[in-house]
Scaffold this active site. Structure first.
Site, short mmCIF file in Angstrom:
data_model
loop_
_atom_site.label_atom_id
_atom_site.label_comp_id
_atom_site.label_asym_id
_atom_site.label_seq_id
_atom_site.Cartn_x
_atom_site.Cartn_y
_atom_site.Cartn_z
N GLU A 347 85.83 -24.77 57.47
CA GLU A 347 86.49 -25.25 56.53
C GLU A 347 86.30 -24.13 55.20
O GLU A 347 87.63 -24.04 54.50
CB GLU A 347 85.75 -26.26 55.88
CG GLU A 347 85.65 -27.56 56.91
CD GLU A 347 87.22 -27.80 57.42
OE1 GLU A 347 88.09 -27.63 56.91
OE2 GLU A 347 87.15 -28.34 58.62
N HIS A 434 96.58 -27.75 65.28
CA HIS A 434 95.36 -27.42 65.95
C HIS A 434 95.33 -27.07 67.53
O HIS A 434 94.49 -26.44 67.90
CB HIS A 434 94.47 -28.73 65.71
CG HIS A 434 94.07 -28.85 64.16
ND1 HIS A 434 95.13 -29.72 63.60
CD2 HIS A 434 93.07 -28.83 63.69
CE1 HIS A 434 94.51 -29.76 62.46
NE2 HIS A 434 93.45 -29.17 62.09
#
Length: 532
Positions: A347, A434
């Site tokens: 992140e 992803h």
């Protein structure tokens, strides 16, 4: 070009090089190589030897001075590289290599309007001679009129869209809401100002999947406050960790404690998630500093912040560049927070991507954006060297997001997750980011470790190649340096897989030389994932 223009170019570009040199000569520490869009989630909706390393301005004041110097000469630079009279450059970052080469990253405006997809990087020698320019779009930025022909929603901003093809006048609208899995949504939609047709859209929230839950007993940097302590890390830019208490906005409450002993290592203790998030941010900061020579996400010594206990049974984590923060859900049982080391590194690294290449979070560039976070998150896990969470090439293996003990993603053979691409194909950019990230994740594994079966830290891997070739790895440390140098110096917002190959080739050449085995390994690893 007239002699006068040659003089202006040399003065403008040499000023940037000189300013960076001042930062290095003033005693700043040197290290390995070194820089916005909102960030991404983890789930779907140290050093090297022998390298010619890069040097960032290593303090906030040096970086600010280098950027200010470049900005003061931006108009001369625009002339020198042949931009039109209505174009202006806005400096975003400056990096200096050990050999004196200076990479200056710019955004562009046209007639005062932001040019989306107009970012570029100039590469100059230490004396100010222009070596080359890397542009997100090589088309000339010009439109026949800046007066729209259609009306649009209130709050939309007028821009020039240069993300693909011929630049056009456009509107950018931001639509907020909630995605299917509960992640906040901030979707940017670009529409043609002449026809109203949608040209492009992307999701701006980029997601990922004391006594810590995942890393055992750890040391935290905290701050005394009143009669107790708070999760404020004054050693790393003042990073703070907050408890949202199942809320979905704001910062919630700063996490505090009476005796400076935090959490109990289980998801049943509310402090435990904060311990993992705080520790993960610290390890990522330290990895950036030690391995990349970078002071924080933006290279300015300023910290982001973390928010834990987001929503109810929220099975995700995300980076949001608008708040410059990482946010973590508690998992389906509200006791399995998505705060493991590789997720935290993932992140935080979305923020680093936003501060450097700012890879568009859609298509192949979106896959590269996600892969960058996987690559750096994995690197953070190896860097931390925790006996409770040993380094591996598995993503999210500790958080058990699938409920069966399997990881979220595999770097040695990405398709083992059931959706990710092992190799490039013409349709890979149509996949969820992803899943399209698999191509770059696989490249990084091959570059680091090579193809075929092997066991690393107790984990068995068996990495294939698209053409059956054998690839010999150069080690993760060198692979990280190459990827980061490519990201920070040669990738732009529109970089696709073919351009990523070129960027890493340039990075390997800068770091190790044009005849180096490292460059040969980069070529072999890309061929191994069918990027040729």
């Amino acid at each position: 070009m007239t002699p006068h223009m040659n003089t202006r170019r040399a003065a403008a570009l040499a000023a940037v090089a000189a300013m960076v040199v001042v930062g290095v000569q003033s005693g700043a520490a040197t290290a390995a190589p070194g820089n916005a869009r909102d960030g991404g989630s983890v789930t779907r909706a140290s050093g090297t030897s022998g390298a010619r390393t890069a040097i960032d301005p290593n303090t906030a004041s040096e970086r600010t001075a280098a950027i200010k110097s470049a900005q003061s000469d931006a108009s001369s630079t625009a002339d020198a590289i042949g931009l039109g009279s209505q174009e202006k450059l806005i400096v975003r970052d400056v990096i200096k290599d050990a050999d004196g080469t200076v990479h200056t990253r710019y955004e562009r405006t046209y007639a005062g309007l932001p040019v989306l997809g107009g970012d570029l990087v100039t590469h100059t020698t230490g004396s100010g001679k222009l070596k080359s320019v890397t542009k997100a779009n090589t088309a000339r930025i010009t439109v026949s009129s800046t007066t729209p022909k259609v009306r649009t929603a209130a709050g939309a901003r007028k821009v020039i869209w240069a993300g693909s093809g011929k630049p056009v006048l456009a509107f950018e609208t931001v639509r907020t809401g909630v995605q299917k899995d509960g992640t906040p949504s901030r979707r940017h939609v670009i529409t043609d100002a002449a026809t109203g047709r949608t040209l492009h859209s992307y999701e701006a929230i980029e997601t990922g999947v004391g006594n810590s839950q995942y890393s055992g007993k750890v040391t935290l940097s905290t701050t005394a406050s009143g009669s107790g302590f708070e999760l404020t890390d004054s050693d790393r830019g003042g990073h703070k960790t907050y408890d949202l208490n199942q809320g979905e906005s704001g910062t919630g409450a700063l996490v505090t404690d009476d005796d400076d002993t935090w959490g109990d290592g289980t998801g049943g203790d509310r402090q435990t998630a904060a311990v993992d998030a705080h520790y993960g941010a610290a390890m990522t900061w330290d990895f950036y500093k030690s391995a990349l020579g970078r002071s924080g996400i933006a290279g300015d010594g300023k910290a982001a912040y973390s928010r834990v206990h987001y929503g109810n049974a929220y099975v995700n984590a995300f980076w949001d560049d608008s708040c410059f923060c990482m946010t973590y859900g508690d998992g389906a049982d509200n006791k399995s927070a998505l705060t493991s080391l590789d997720v935290a590194g993932h992140e935080m690294s979305h923020g680093l991507t936003a501060a450097t290449a700012n890879l568009d979070y859609a298509g192949e560039s979106g896959g590269l954006n996600e892969a960058t976070s996987d690559i750096l998150g994995t690197s953070v896990e190896f860097f931390a060297d925790s006996s409770s969470d040993v380094g591996d090439y598995l993503i999210g293996e500790k958080i058990d997001i699938n409920g069966d003990g399997t990881p979220l993603r595999y770097m040695d053979k990405p398709s083992k997750d059931g959706g990710s691409a092992d190799y490039w194909s013409a349709g890979v950019g149509d996949l969820d980011v992803h899943y399209s990230s698999g191509v770059a994740n696989h490249f990084f594994y091959l570059l680091s470790e090579g193809s075929g079966p092997k066991t690393i830290n107790g984990v068995d891997y068996d990495s294939p190649t698209a053409d059956g070739s054998a690839v010999t790895g150069i080690g993760r440390d060198k692979a990280v340096q190459i990827w980061y140098k490519a990201l920070s110096a040669y990738m732009t917002s529109s970089t696709d897989y073919a351009a990523a190959r070129t960027a890493t080739q340039k990075a390997a050449t800068d770091l190790y030389g044009a005849d180096s085995p490292e460059l040969a390994a980069v070529d072999a690893a890309w061929s191994g994932v069918n990027v040729k």
